[in-house]
Each structure stands twice: as C-alpha cells, then as structure tokens.
Write a protein that holds these residues in place. Structure first.
Motif, PDB file in Angstrom:
ATOM      1  N   UNK A  32       0.841  -1.191   0.000  1.00  0.00           N
ATOM      2  CA  UNK A  32       0.000   0.000   0.000  1.00  0.00           C
ATOM      3  C   UNK A  32       0.881   1.248   0.000  1.00  0.00           C
ATOM      4  N   UNK A  33       0.613   2.158  -0.931  1.00  0.00           N
ATOM      5  CA  UNK A  33       1.307   3.446  -0.954  1.00  0.00           C
ATOM      6  C   UNK A  33       0.281   4.510  -0.550  1.00  0.00           C
ATOM      7  N   UNK A  34       0.705   5.447   0.294  1.00  0.00           N
ATOM      8  CA  UNK A  34      -0.179   6.485   0.829  1.00  0.00           C
ATOM      9  C   UNK A  34       0.494   7.828   0.559  1.00  0.00           C
ATOM     10  N   UNK A  35      -0.238   8.735  -0.138  1.00  0.00           N
ATOM     11  CA  UNK A  35       0.382  10.008  -0.493  1.00  0.00           C
ATOM     12  C   UNK A  35      -0.611  11.162  -0.463  1.00  0.00           C
ATOM     13  N   UNK A  36      -0.028  12.360  -0.509  1.00  0.00           N
ATOM     14  CA  UNK A  36      -0.767  13.614  -0.524  1.00  0.00           C
ATOM     15  C   UNK A  36      -0.998  13.999  -1.985  1.00  0.00           C
ATOM     16  N   UNK A  37      -2.243  14.156  -2.389  1.00  0.00           N
ATOM     17  CA  UNK A  37      -2.565  14.478  -3.780  1.00  0.00           C
ATOM     18  C   UNK A  37      -2.025  15.843  -4.196  1.00  0.00           C
ATOM     19  N   UNK A  38      -1.882  16.748  -3.239  1.00  0.00           N
ATOM     20  CA  UNK A  38      -1.396  18.095  -3.578  1.00  0.00           C
ATOM     21  C   UNK A  38       0.102  18.106  -3.862  1.00  0.00           C
ATOM     22  N   UNK A  39       0.868  17.354  -3.077  1.00  0.00           N
ATOM     23  CA  UNK A  39       2.328  17.349  -3.228  1.00  0.00           C
ATOM     24  C   UNK A  39       2.833  16.136  -3.997  1.00  0.00           C
ATOM     25  N   UNK A  40       2.007  15.121  -4.142  1.00  0.00           N
ATOM     26  CA  UNK A  40       2.375  13.834  -4.755  1.00  0.00           C
ATOM     27  C   UNK A  40       3.461  13.109  -3.966  1.00  0.00           C
ATOM     28  N   UNK A  41       3.639  13.468  -2.702  1.00  0.00           N
ATOM     29  CA  UNK A  41       4.659  12.841  -1.867  1.00  0.00           C
ATOM     30  C   UNK A  41       4.045  11.819  -0.924  1.00  0.00           C
ATOM     31  N   UNK A  42       4.696  10.647  -0.771  1.00  0.00           N
ATOM     32  CA  UNK A  42       4.231   9.682   0.230  1.00  0.00           C
ATOM     33  C   UNK A  42       4.272  10.309   1.613  1.00  0.00           C
ATOM     34  N   UNK A 100      -5.367  14.764   5.932  1.00  0.00           N
ATOM     35  CA  UNK A 100      -5.468  14.822   4.471  1.00  0.00           C
ATOM     36  C   UNK A 100      -6.787  14.224   3.982  1.00  0.00           C
ATOM     37  N   UNK A 101      -7.254  13.167   4.635  1.00  0.00           N
ATOM     38  CA  UNK A 101      -8.544  12.577   4.274  1.00  0.00           C
ATOM     39  C   UNK A 101      -9.648  13.622   4.448  1.00  0.00           C
ATOM     40  N   UNK A 102      -9.627  14.336   5.558  1.00  0.00           N
ATOM     41  CA  UNK A 102     -10.643  15.357   5.825  1.00  0.00           C
ATOM     42  C   UNK A 102     -10.603  16.476   4.786  1.00  0.00           C
ATOM     43  N   UNK A 103      -9.429  16.724   4.221  1.00  0.00           N
ATOM     44  CA  UNK A 103      -9.264  17.770   3.208  1.00  0.00           C
ATOM     45  C   UNK A 103      -9.486  17.252   1.782  1.00  0.00           C
ATOM     46  N   UNK A 104      -9.716  15.943   1.629  1.00  0.00           N
ATOM     47  CA  UNK A 104      -9.881  15.361   0.304  1.00  0.00           C
ATOM     48  C   UNK A 104      -8.579  15.203  -0.462  1.00  0.00           C
ATOM     49  N   UNK A 105      -7.460  15.250   0.249  1.00  0.00           N
ATOM     50  CA  UNK A 105      -6.136  15.171  -0.393  1.00  0.00           C
ATOM     51  C   UNK A 105      -5.443  13.830  -0.214  1.00  0.00           C
ATOM     52  N   UNK A 106      -6.016  12.912   0.553  1.00  0.00           N
ATOM     53  CA  UNK A 106      -5.364  11.634   0.811  1.00  0.00           C
ATOM     54  C   UNK A 106      -5.589  10.689  -0.363  1.00  0.00           C
ATOM     55  N   UNK A 107      -4.520  10.036  -0.781  1.00  0.00           N
ATOM     56  CA  UNK A 107      -4.599   8.994  -1.805  1.00  0.00           C
ATOM     57  C   UNK A 107      -3.938   7.745  -1.235  1.00  0.00           C
ATOM     58  N   UNK A 159     -10.498   7.734  -0.409  1.00  0.00           N
ATOM     59  CA  UNK A 159      -9.112   7.977  -0.808  1.00  0.00           C
ATOM     60  C   UNK A 159      -8.567   6.907  -1.748  1.00  0.00           C
ATOM     61  N   UNK A 160      -9.436   6.020  -2.226  1.00  0.00           N
ATOM     62  CA  UNK A 160      -9.005   4.915  -3.087  1.00  0.00           C
ATOM     63  C   UNK A 160      -9.162   5.258  -4.567  1.00  0.00           C
ATOM     64  N   UNK A 161      -8.367   4.612  -5.430  1.00  0.00           N
ATOM     65  CA  UNK A 161      -8.420   4.906  -6.862  1.00  0.00           C
ATOM     66  C   UNK A 161      -9.691   4.379  -7.525  1.00  0.00           C
ATOM     67  N   UNK A 162      -9.967   4.890  -8.706  1.00  0.00           N
ATOM     68  CA  UNK A 162     -11.095   4.412  -9.503  1.00  0.00           C
ATOM     69  C   UNK A 162     -10.732   3.054 -10.102  1.00  0.00           C
ATOM     70  N   UNK A 163     -11.516   2.021  -9.851  1.00  0.00           N
ATOM     71  CA  UNK A 163     -11.223   0.711 -10.446  1.00  0.00           C
ATOM     72  C   UNK A 163     -11.747   0.633 -11.886  1.00  0.00           C
ATOM     73  N   UNK A 164     -10.906   0.143 -12.784  1.00  0.00           N
ATOM     74  CA  UNK A 164     -11.252   0.022 -14.200  1.00  0.00           C
ATOM     75  C   UNK A 164     -10.914  -1.376 -14.706  1.00  0.00           C
ATOM     76  N   UNK A 165     -11.575  -1.835 -15.777  1.00  0.00           N
ATOM     77  CA  UNK A 165     -11.181  -3.113 -16.377  1.00  0.00           C
ATOM     78  C   UNK A 165      -9.702  -3.086 -16.782  1.00  0.00           C
ATOM     79  N   UNK A 166      -9.055  -4.222 -16.735  1.00  0.00           N
ATOM     80  CA  UNK A 166      -7.617  -4.302 -16.979  1.00  0.00           C
ATOM     81  C   UNK A 166      -7.199  -3.819 -18.360  1.00  0.00           C
ATOM     82  N   UNK A 167      -8.079  -3.885 -19.345  1.00  0.00           N
ATOM     83  CA  UNK A 167      -7.719  -3.471 -20.701  1.00  0.00           C
ATOM     84  C   UNK A 167      -8.076  -2.012 -20.992  1.00  0.00           C
ATOM     85  N   UNK A 168      -8.287  -1.211 -19.968  1.00  0.00           N
ATOM     86  CA  UNK A 168      -8.670   0.191 -20.127  1.00  0.00           C
ATOM     87  C   UNK A 168      -7.486   1.076 -20.496  1.00  0.00           C
ATOM     88  N   UNK A 169      -7.812   2.257 -21.004  1.00  0.00           N
ATOM     89  CA  UNK A 169      -6.836   3.334 -21.115  1.00  0.00           C
ATOM     90  C   UNK A 169      -6.871   4.051 -19.771  1.00  0.00           C
TER      91      UNK A 169
END
Length: 187
Positions: A32-42, A100-107, A159-169
């Motif tokens: 699991x990688x956890x980062x700040x969406x604003x800075x892109x830093x773990x 960061x979760x409260x601010x909507x910045x946690x990924x 804070x989780x990514x959008x899941x897409x089919x494996x053959x997606x762009x």
C-alpha cells in the motif's frame, strides 16, 4: 525509492529500444502506498505485503465473525497480507493521513495506482480490477470499492483509486515525468 527506480528503468528502456507505443504496469499487489494528492509525496513508508502489524486486528475481526461476509464479497479470507487492514492502520496511526482525508487530499492505493499517478503527473488516479481485488476492500460482484467492507476494517473508500477493467486506457504519460514523451498511453 520506487518512483526513482521506475524513472531509471524507463530511461534505460527508451535509451535501448526507443519510445514504446504504450506503457503497461505490473506490480506486487498487496503493498500500500499512501500520499498527498497536492504534493504527490508519500506521507509514510509503504506498508509492504509482508507487514504483520495488522495481525492482531485481523484476528479480532475473524473472532467477531466478520470473515464470512468479507469472503463472500471479496473471495479473500481476512489476513494482514491485504491492504484493507493496512489502510485502517495508517488512518489510525498516521495523524497526517486523517488530516489529508478530511481535506480530500489523501490517496491510497497499490503500487500500480502510485506509478500511474506519477506517470500521468497526477492526472490519473485509478487501478485495474485485478489489483483492486487484492485490497480486500473491493466487491468483486459489483466491481467497486465497498463502503461496507471499509467500515469492517476501519478504512475509507474516499481515498481509493477508480477501479477500471484491466484493458482500459488509464491515462497518458505526462511531459517530464519520465524519459517518455507526453501522451504515451498507459494501458
């Protein structure tokens, strides 16, 4: 770190073979990688697949009878191997994560979502169904992250990514992210 080693590997591939038609990502799926969406830093070291710090919480959930529901939704028995417990641990023990979760910045995501984020310059935050299915937060019938599963573990799907089919762009390479030119598709 992980991102620097990927940048080096991409530069080596481009130098030896030229520009590819597309990028594909393969990864070990339970880290699991956890980062700040604003800075892109773990914001903390990545809890790796071998991390056992959630063993006690996993045993408690099993003792509470939660395993059958989790297995029915995910196909996976409760185990500290999976990111669900790690996500909850981070939210409980890393104060910056809650802020960061409260601010909507946690990924949070498996390594593929972290690499996609960086390859796309923060434009794409997604994962494929196969990686999502290894988090223990993904309902494999609905093909979406489950608020019910997150509640069991103490995690949060916001804070989780959008899941897409494996053959997606999944996105395109950003200018300057790697030795690749901008616009190379990430498949």
């Amino acid at each position: 770190g992980i991102w620097a080693s990927v940048q080096t590997a991409v530069a080596d591939v481009v130098a030896q073979s030229g520009t590819p038609d597309a990028i594909a990502i393969a990864n070990q799926r339970e880290t699991l990688v956890v980062w700040d969406a604003e800075t892109s830093q773990p914001i903390c070291p990545a809890p790796i697949w071998q991390c056992r710090r959630t063993a006690e919480a996993s045993a408690r959930l099993i003792a509470e009878g939660r395993d059958p529901f989790v297995v029915a939704r995910t196909g996976l028995g409760i185990n500290p191997l999976f990111p669900a417990g790690k996500a909850a641990w981070v939210l409980q023990h890393v104060p910056l994560a809650r802020n960061l979760l409260a601010q909507g910045r946690l990924r949070m995501g498996t390594v593929d979502s972290w690499l996609l984020w960086n390859l796309s310059g923060g434009a794409a935050f997604a994962t494929d169904h196969s990686n999502a299915s290894r988090t223990q937060l993904f309902d494999t019938e609905r093909l979406e992250f489950s608020p019910e599963l997150a509640a069991i573990f103490g995690a949060d799907i916001a804070c989780l990514p959008t899941p897409l089919p494996s053959d997606s762009l999944f996105g395109t390479a950003a200018a300057g992210a790697t030795a690749l030119p901008a616009g190379i598709p990430i498949r």
